[in-house]
Design an enzyme around this catalytic site. Structure first.
Site, PDB file in Angstrom:
ATOM      1  CB  SER A 479      -0.963  -0.048   1.196  1.00 12.43           C
ATOM      2  OG  SER A 479      -2.005   0.875   1.047  1.00 12.43           O
ATOM      3  CG  ASP A 490       7.638   5.398 -11.340  1.00  9.40           C
ATOM      4  OD1 ASP A 490       8.192   4.362 -11.750  1.00  9.40           O
ATOM      5  OD2 ASP A 490       6.436   5.454 -11.039  1.00  9.40           O
ATOM      6  CE  LYS A 504      -5.282  -3.311   0.773  1.00 14.73           C
ATOM      7  NZ  LYS A 504      -5.567  -1.897   0.383  1.00 14.73           N
TER       8      LYS A 504
END
Length: 717
Positions: A479, A490, A504
């Site tokens: 999460s 990224d 998740k």
């Protein structure tokens, strides 16, 4: 690996979004022993409030759930899920039972929508009858005795096997099961009379506890078969479950700090909560099976086959009292031997769940490179203090910033954010924590059930740490942890190291059905429903796929068999349009060189070689589905396992005495940190990898003092 049937928190103070398929928590301690019931006092039947709740629940779930709403085979999935909830290990129903019940398979969804609950109750009533028959047979077997010189195998994992073709076949399964139960106790050197009494109590309790289920329990089982057929994180909570959960949350800071699940007939430790008494004790591990519980110096109560909530009620208790757990350790599996762990119940303190730091020194030629480590067990925030704009309210971001400043003063060369075991927490904290390492920009995209996309951004200029950065994750990182790790990856702001995260990528909301009740005296329960999904700034989702590290560390098991991807009916991975963000650097070439150095250490480092051997042994054990019932062979297995463990502990002790040979820890205020660091090979290797990346970049002084200068391609952030 199948999705597990039940999950429940013991005293860990987390949001209801983490509770899935939970049975009601019994407020009392059930230790009494009752006689086996020969027949149920009555056949369970649905109540009017269950029919009313089913109508509203199906409408709400259909209207607000996230994802595709194609339900062509939903009835079939519900049928399978319901049987799995009741008899997942296929120990009670026969193929004849299933063939007869198949008439319900095509129609369960329509029946539920029209409030026809008779099929669910018919199946459950038959289940209770079969449990009574099997336990009666088990009690008869105790009087016959067993021959442990016969070489035969007991298949304890029957989840993937066909249903027993006949009563005779199932009775043979139970003969082997009871024989294995007897052998497990015999291997602890118990006398036959004591073993027989323990098992008699076990099977008596199993039958009694199944017979104690009421119509509310049945409705909750069936509703959860429905929600789990749609998506694994959605669930129905009965009114009693809601009340008991609220009680457990008010008392949630007292206990041992462990997350449990029901796995076949065993209560298994799913996770040890960071900062809790079990975590600080260090002996209870994820995967351990709890077979008995004792209060202080009292006798053990056998809990195999018990309802999960009853096991929880035995383990929970007042602060500063002792609970003893008899467990089958994860690494030995059902073959044993068992281990007794005594834990003092206590408060799960905020300070123990809060971010903490240490420094690991990694020799590099004639120099020593200082790697700072910040361990973050959970993403936390004092929402009330934040809302009141209190100057010193606690949050994971604020505490991490403070620790970074302290580490800067100690002249660290690089920083590791350790998110292992961090199951998430406050979404706002994932965003603000990312902001400590990027100079403004988007962090995560959230798409709701209507398809609307909301962009969570870091709006604070500057960075708390602009030097070399690594993020350490494992399969339990989920999460909010995945949001942070994905953003760092990224942006090219740092390297992600460890194992693929849980995967998740969904968001749950709680819906109170009582607001739709037609009477103040009638309560309908609550729905926990998945209503949104996370997406990375590059457009990809963390759902199912998780965050794949730039450098993978050796771990046991197949990522596809654990985490979100192993849960039945988990929502698929998805992708949306990437948002605009400024990538800081491209690290691929440096990462490849660091990976090569890491692989060389795997081949040459003695401690890492021992770790690889331990992983191979563990994988062999988790792939095992049966055990021998030949006593001599079983004892030989036990002795071999004990010898392996002794050798490994001796190796660890020697390494700790040597100070970890080439890696030292300097954690402020922790006298035992050096020993702990020498044992934590994953953290040590992560520090080595980050040190390699700094060396490979070749311009450490400029990186440490570049200020707000932007990085060019190829530089390590």
């Amino acid at each position: 690996m199948k999705a597990q049937s039940f999950k429940l928190f013991i005293a860990i103070g987390v949001g209801i979004g983490s509770l899935c398929m939970a049975l009601a928590v019994s407020p009392g301690r059930a230790t009494e022993v009752a006689a086996v019931s020969e027949t149920m006092a009555h056949q369970l039947a649905p109540k009017s409030e269950h029919r009313y709740a089913s109508r509203w629940a199906t409408r709400i779930i259909n209207a607000y759930r996230y994802g595709e709403k194609a339900d062509e085979d939903l009835s079939e999935r519900m049928f399978d899920q319901y049987l799995d909830l009741l008899d997942g290990n296929r120990l009670y129903f026969t193929a004849t039972d299933i063939a007869d019940l198949e008439r319900y398979r095509p129609h369960l969804h329509e029946s539920l929508k029209s409030a026809d609950l008779e099929p669910a109750f018919d199946i459950f009533n038959r289940y209770v009858k079969r449990v009574n028959e099997r336990t009666s047979h088990a009690l008869e077997l105790l009087d016959r005795g067993f021959d442990f010189t016969i070489d035969e195998e007991y298949r304890f994992d029957r989840t993937e096997l066909p249903w027993a073709a006949s009563e005779e076949e199932l009775e043979e399964v139970w003969r082997q099961r009871v024989k294995n139960d007897w052998l497990l106790l015999k291997l602890t050197d118990q006398e036959d009379e004591e073993i027989a009494e323990t098992l008699r109590e076990r099977y008596t309790n199993l039958d009694r506890r199944i017979s104690e289920f009421n119509s509310e329990d049945v409705f909750q089982f069936f509703m959860n078969a429905y929600t789990r057929s749609i998506e694994p994180h959605s669930a129905y909570l009965s009114p009693r479950s809601v009340d008991n959960f609220e009680i457990s949350m008010r008392l949630s800071l007292d206990g041992i700090g462990a997350m449990l699940q029901r796995e076949t007939e065993y209560t298994t430790v799913m996770e040890v909560v960071p900062g809790g008494p079990a975590d600080l004790d260090g002996r209870l591990q994820a995967g351990d099976r709890i077979v008995a519980v004792a209060q202080g110096d009292e006798d053990f109560v056998d809990v195999i086959g018990w309802r999960l909530d009853d096991v929880v009620s035995l383990i929970r208790g007042e602060r500063e009292t002792v609970v003893r757990l008899e467990v089958l350790p994860a690494e030995t599996g059902l073959s044993g031997p068992s281990q007794v762990i005594d834990i003092v119940r206590d408060e799960v303190k905020l300070e123990e769940q809060a971010a903490s730091s240490e420094i690991i020194e990694v020799p590099e030629g004639d120099e020593v490179r200082r790697i700072g480590v910040i361990n973050l067990p959970v993403f936390y925030v004092d929402f009330q203090g934040r809302a009141r704009n209190e100057p010193n309210y606690r949050s994971s971001t604020r505490d991490t910033r403070h620790l970074i400043n302290e580490l800067r003063e100690q002249d660290i060369d690089g920083l590791v954010i350790d998110l292992r075991g961090n199951g998430g927490g406050a979404l706002i904290e994932a965003t603000t924590l990312t902001g400590l390492f990027i100079d403004e920009g988007p962090v995560v995209q959230v798409r709701d059930f209507r398809g609307r996309i909301n962009l969570e951004r870091d709006r604070e200029p500057g960075m708390a740490w602009d030097g070399p950065l690594a993020v350490l994750v494992d399969r339990r990182s989920a999460s909010a942890s995945e949001i942070f790790a994905a953003a760092i990856q990224d942006y090219g702001r740092g390297v992600v190291i460890g194992e693929t995260t849980f995967g998740k990528g969904t968001v749950q909301n709680l819906i109170d059905l009582d607001q739709y009740s037609n009477s103040d005296d009638t309560r309908l329960g609550q729905i926990k429903l998945t209503m949104a999904q996370f997406y990375r700034v590059n457009g990809g989702s963390t759902q199912r796929m998780g965050v794949i590290p730039d450098i993978l560390l050796p771990t046991a098991g197949d990522p596809e068999e654990t985490g979100e991807s192993a849960l039945e009916n988990a929502l698929p991975w998805g992708e949306i349009e990437a948002t605009e963000f400024d990538q800081v650097a491209h690290l691929e070439s440096l990462v490849e060189l660091a990976r090569q150095r890491h692989e060389q250490r795997l081949e040459s480092d003695e401690e890492l070689q021992d770790l690889l051997a331990e992983i191979r042994d563990f994988e062999a054990e988790i792939d095992r589905h049966s055990v021998t019932l030949l006593e001599s062979a079983r004892r030989a297995e036990m002795e071999e396992e004990e010898e392996r463990r002794s050798e490994r502990y001796a190796s660890v002790e020697e390494s700790a005495t040597d100070g970890g040979e080439d890696v030292l820890s300097d954690a402020a205020g922790n006298e035992d940190s050096e020993d702990e660091a020498s044992r934590d090979l994953y953290l040590i290797e992560t520090a080595r990898i980050l040190s390699d990346l700094i060396a490979l970049d070749g311009d450490q002084h400029r990186m440490a003092h570049r200020g707000d200068e932007s990085l060019s391609a190829g530089e390590l952030p």
